[in-house]
Design an enzyme around this catalytic site. Sequence first.
Site, PDB file in Angstrom:
ATOM      1  N   ARG A 103     -11.684  15.242   7.213  1.00  0.00           N
ATOM      2  CA  ARG A 103     -12.742  15.611   6.157  1.00  0.00           C
ATOM      3  C   ARG A 103     -14.402  15.866   6.602  1.00  0.00           C
ATOM      4  O   ARG A 103     -14.571  15.297   7.464  1.00  0.00           O
ATOM      5  CB  ARG A 103     -12.630  14.451   5.101  1.00  0.00           C
ATOM      6  CG  ARG A 103     -11.586  14.051   4.418  1.00  0.00           C
ATOM      7  CD  ARG A 103     -11.700  13.082   3.443  1.00  0.00           C
ATOM      8  NE  ARG A 103     -10.477  12.209   2.877  1.00  0.00           N
ATOM      9  CZ  ARG A 103     -10.301  10.982   2.922  1.00  0.00           C
ATOM     10  NH1 ARG A 103     -11.212  10.237   3.555  1.00  0.00           N
ATOM     11  NH2 ARG A 103      -9.013  10.343   2.746  1.00  0.00           N
ATOM     12  N   HIS A 154     -13.210   2.802   0.080  1.00  0.00           N
ATOM     13  CA  HIS A 154     -13.078   1.499   1.263  1.00  0.00           C
ATOM     14  C   HIS A 154     -13.425   0.128   0.851  1.00  0.00           C
ATOM     15  O   HIS A 154     -14.367  -0.481   1.722  1.00  0.00           O
ATOM     16  CB  HIS A 154     -13.754   1.815   2.599  1.00  0.00           C
ATOM     17  CG  HIS A 154     -13.101   3.151   3.405  1.00  0.00           C
ATOM     18  ND1 HIS A 154     -13.791   4.017   4.170  1.00  0.00           N
ATOM     19  CD2 HIS A 154     -11.777   3.486   3.449  1.00  0.00           C
ATOM     20  CE1 HIS A 154     -12.981   4.993   4.624  1.00  0.00           C
ATOM     21  NE2 HIS A 154     -11.764   4.580   4.387  1.00  0.00           N
ATOM     22  N   GLU A 193      -8.068  -5.255   5.722  1.00  0.00           N
ATOM     23  CA  GLU A 193      -7.989  -4.888   4.057  1.00  0.00           C
ATOM     24  C   GLU A 193      -6.809  -5.585   3.636  1.00  0.00           C
ATOM     25  O   GLU A 193      -6.991  -6.059   2.194  1.00  0.00           O
ATOM     26  CB  GLU A 193      -7.667  -3.603   4.025  1.00  0.00           C
ATOM     27  CG  GLU A 193      -9.162  -2.863   4.472  1.00  0.00           C
ATOM     28  CD  GLU A 193      -9.007  -1.164   4.493  1.00  0.00           C
ATOM     29  OE1 GLU A 193      -8.525  -0.830   5.593  1.00  0.00           O
ATOM     30  OE2 GLU A 193      -9.054  -0.362   3.609  1.00  0.00           O
ATOM     31  N   ARG A 235      -2.627  -2.157  -3.428  1.00  0.00           N
ATOM     32  CA  ARG A 235      -3.735  -1.269  -3.305  1.00  0.00           C
ATOM     33  C   ARG A 235      -3.910  -0.234  -4.235  1.00  0.00           C
ATOM     34  O   ARG A 235      -2.984   0.503  -4.298  1.00  0.00           O
ATOM     35  CB  ARG A 235      -4.024  -0.710  -1.707  1.00  0.00           C
ATOM     36  CG  ARG A 235      -5.026   0.189  -1.746  1.00  0.00           C
ATOM     37  CD  ARG A 235      -4.895   0.739  -0.065  1.00  0.00           C
ATOM     38  NE  ARG A 235      -6.368   1.606  -0.139  1.00  0.00           N
ATOM     39  CZ  ARG A 235      -6.434   2.966   0.419  1.00  0.00           C
ATOM     40  NH1 ARG A 235      -5.207   3.275   1.196  1.00  0.00           N
ATOM     41  NH2 ARG A 235      -7.423   3.434   0.522  1.00  0.00           N
ATOM     42  N   ASN A 290       0.765  -1.133  -0.031  1.00  0.00           N
ATOM     43  CA  ASN A 290       0.100   0.092  -0.055  1.00  0.00           C
ATOM     44  C   ASN A 290       0.834   1.390  -0.003  1.00  0.00           C
ATOM     45  O   ASN A 290       1.535   1.546   1.002  1.00  0.00           O
ATOM     46  CB  ASN A 290      -0.843   0.127   1.210  1.00  0.00           C
ATOM     47  CG  ASN A 290      -1.852   1.297   1.322  1.00  0.00           C
ATOM     48  OD1 ASN A 290      -1.933   2.188   0.433  1.00  0.00           O
ATOM     49  ND2 ASN A 290      -2.606   0.889   2.456  1.00  0.00           N
TER      50      ASN A 290
END
Length: 395
Positions: A240, A179, A381, A90, A9
């Site tokens: 965010r 996600h 993940e 990823r 990642n």
Amino acid sequence: MSGHVLVINAGSSSLKYSLVDAKTGEAAATGLVERIGEEQSHHVHHGPSGSYDDEQAVADHEAALEAAVQAFETHGPALGDVDIVAVGHRVVHGGDRFAAPALVDDELIAAVTELVPLAPLHNPANLEGIEVARRLLPDLPHVAVFDTAFHQTLPPYAYTYAVPTAWQEEYGIRRYGFHGTSHSFVSGQAAALLGRSVEDVNLIVLHLGNGCSATAVRGGRSVDTSMGLTPLEGLVMGTRSGDLDPAIHGLLARVAGRSAEETDRALNSESGLKGLTGVNDFREVSRRRAAGDERAQLAFDVYCYRLKKYIGAYYAVLGTVDAIVFTAGVGQHSAEVRAAAVSGLEGLGIHLDPARNADPTDNIASTDDSPVAVLVIPTNEEWEIARQALDVVGG
Ligand code: ADP
């Protein structure tokens, strides 16, 4: 060791890696190189023979991956001793071209490069990671696993913004969702916990980490999700804003002379919990709230109210719901968020068990007779990326 996937990642200044047994999810080693390109980088590697922690400068992603390969040699497991079947990367944005993971080739790299305008913060770093890994590990198949792919099943009325049609055709402006690997993984785990097949259950999955998103999952397929064109839309997050009136951009341009870039940056990096309290770490917000800080209380209320609205919206989308699933840092660890998000929803068949919610060690936070289960499930993940990569290479 057999059937392992090296999961990579790559972020703009970091490279996270994990050597995962795709069948069991067990990580033989994990590592992270942070502050790439700075004077003092940080590399931590956890392997079978202990942990390695180093602060030497790492110039770029190539040097970071070289350092990782070296750490495997010195701290194990040596990559040559492991049957690695693929490298799983990823990739944040696959646009509407990738509804599934795909083998990396020059065509894929060109396609992901074309998508950079949609994900300028993420895709360039992901591409960098892929290119470096292909150079250093040329004999292995490389697989791109997209954050957006799981949401390619959204129906057009869920992914279409009510804006001039040409915007979608010309600029790709539509909702994509993110996600996806987490929502997909957690959906499978939730169905297993309910003793049902994923095709037979309707779920509302709430991934609450630094980034937060909600997904309505019908029979294993994402039918709506809270993040949109970018990860900015939807729930309140660490930094965010989530949903807001798009007129804010124009107003700030007119009254404050703020450029689009400045407002974009503020909404992505200076908003959410951080905008409301000054800190993005949920634990700190909780501490301040417990100490009577009014701004922390307001931030908590805004965060949980938004969450509750999405639960209500996705309940309506799905019609019937088997479980509400909380995952990621906040979702997994904050009993108070779970309680606030579903409070007053008994009329929808959602009955939290306070004692179980406080300690959901068996993954269940609802009462035995709650028509809708409330589940608390750790996401993984890396395992999901490893599984998807293995599928692509035919394992
Ligand atoms: P990322 O999205 O970076 O993978 P995580 O899933 O690790 O992030 O979630 C990070 C968030 O989880 C942070 O806001 C952190 O404060 C929060 N968190 C972690 N542990 C707890 C806890 N015990 N209680 C409340 N929040 C927590």
